[in-house]
Design an enzyme around this catalytic site. Structure first.
Site, PDB file in Angstrom:
ATOM      1  N   HIS A 178      49.800  77.570  49.473  1.00 18.28           N
ATOM      2  CA  HIS A 178      49.996  77.308  50.902  1.00 18.28           C
ATOM      3  C   HIS A 178      48.854  76.409  51.351  1.00 18.28           C
ATOM      4  CE1 HIS A 178      50.822  78.300  55.213  1.00 18.28           C
ATOM      5  NE2 HIS A 178      52.054  78.208  54.737  1.00 18.28           N
ATOM      6  N   PHE A 179      49.004  75.137  51.079  1.00 15.75           N
ATOM      7  CA  PHE A 179      48.004  74.095  51.262  1.00 15.75           C
ATOM      8  C   PHE A 179      46.833  74.339  50.297  1.00 15.75           C
ATOM      9  CE2 PHE A 179      49.960  74.716  55.506  1.00 15.75           C
ATOM     10  CZ  PHE A 179      50.705  73.551  55.530  1.00 15.75           C
TER      11      PHE A 179
END
Length: 139
Positions: A43-44
């Protein structure tokens, strides 16, 4: 007080770590964000951010805890509808989010705010839908 003992969800889907305050109409819970949480992976990758929908899940679980600890109503007879949330600041590993969830004046809605220190990260409102009567038995 650990929240896990009062929720139906099992690890790793118990999002609330502990209850830090409560009254008849409100509850405060805490979620510690760890870089080792599996849902942060990818997530990023260069800048891990706690997913907003998981913050909403923290609020829903906090609301469930509030209903469970009330003397009236059972959480099994309640659902949440018309959930409106606004994400204001990112939450990153190392943050501890305090969620304050309580009934509005009319008692049919819940309002919530999540904060990291003095910084607000989420606002949320939801309607409480209580199921009336017994469900028909299927034969």
């Amino acid at each position: 007080m650990p929240a896990e003992a009062y929720l139906h969800e099992a690890k790793p889907w118990t999002m609330v770590d502990r209850i830090i305050g409560e009254s008849d109409r409100a509850i405060s819970t805490l979620k510690n964000i760890s870089g080792s949480d599996f849902y942060l992976i990818g997530h990023f990758p260069s800048y891990s951010v706690y997913p907003g929908m998981l913050m909403v899940e923290c609020i829903l679980q906090s609301a469930e805890l509030l209903l469970r600890r009330q003397s009236t109503g059972k959480p099994e007879d309640c659902r949440f509808g018309e959930i409106a949330s606004r994400f204001l600041n990112p939450v990153v590993p190392g943050d501890s989010v305090r969620f304050d969830v309580g009934f509005t004046a009319g008692g049919s809605e819940l309002a919530a705010v999540g904060k990291v220190g003095g910084r607000t990260v989420i606002h949320c409102k939801m309607k409480l839908l209580r199921e009336e009567g017994e469900k028909d038995e299927q034969r």
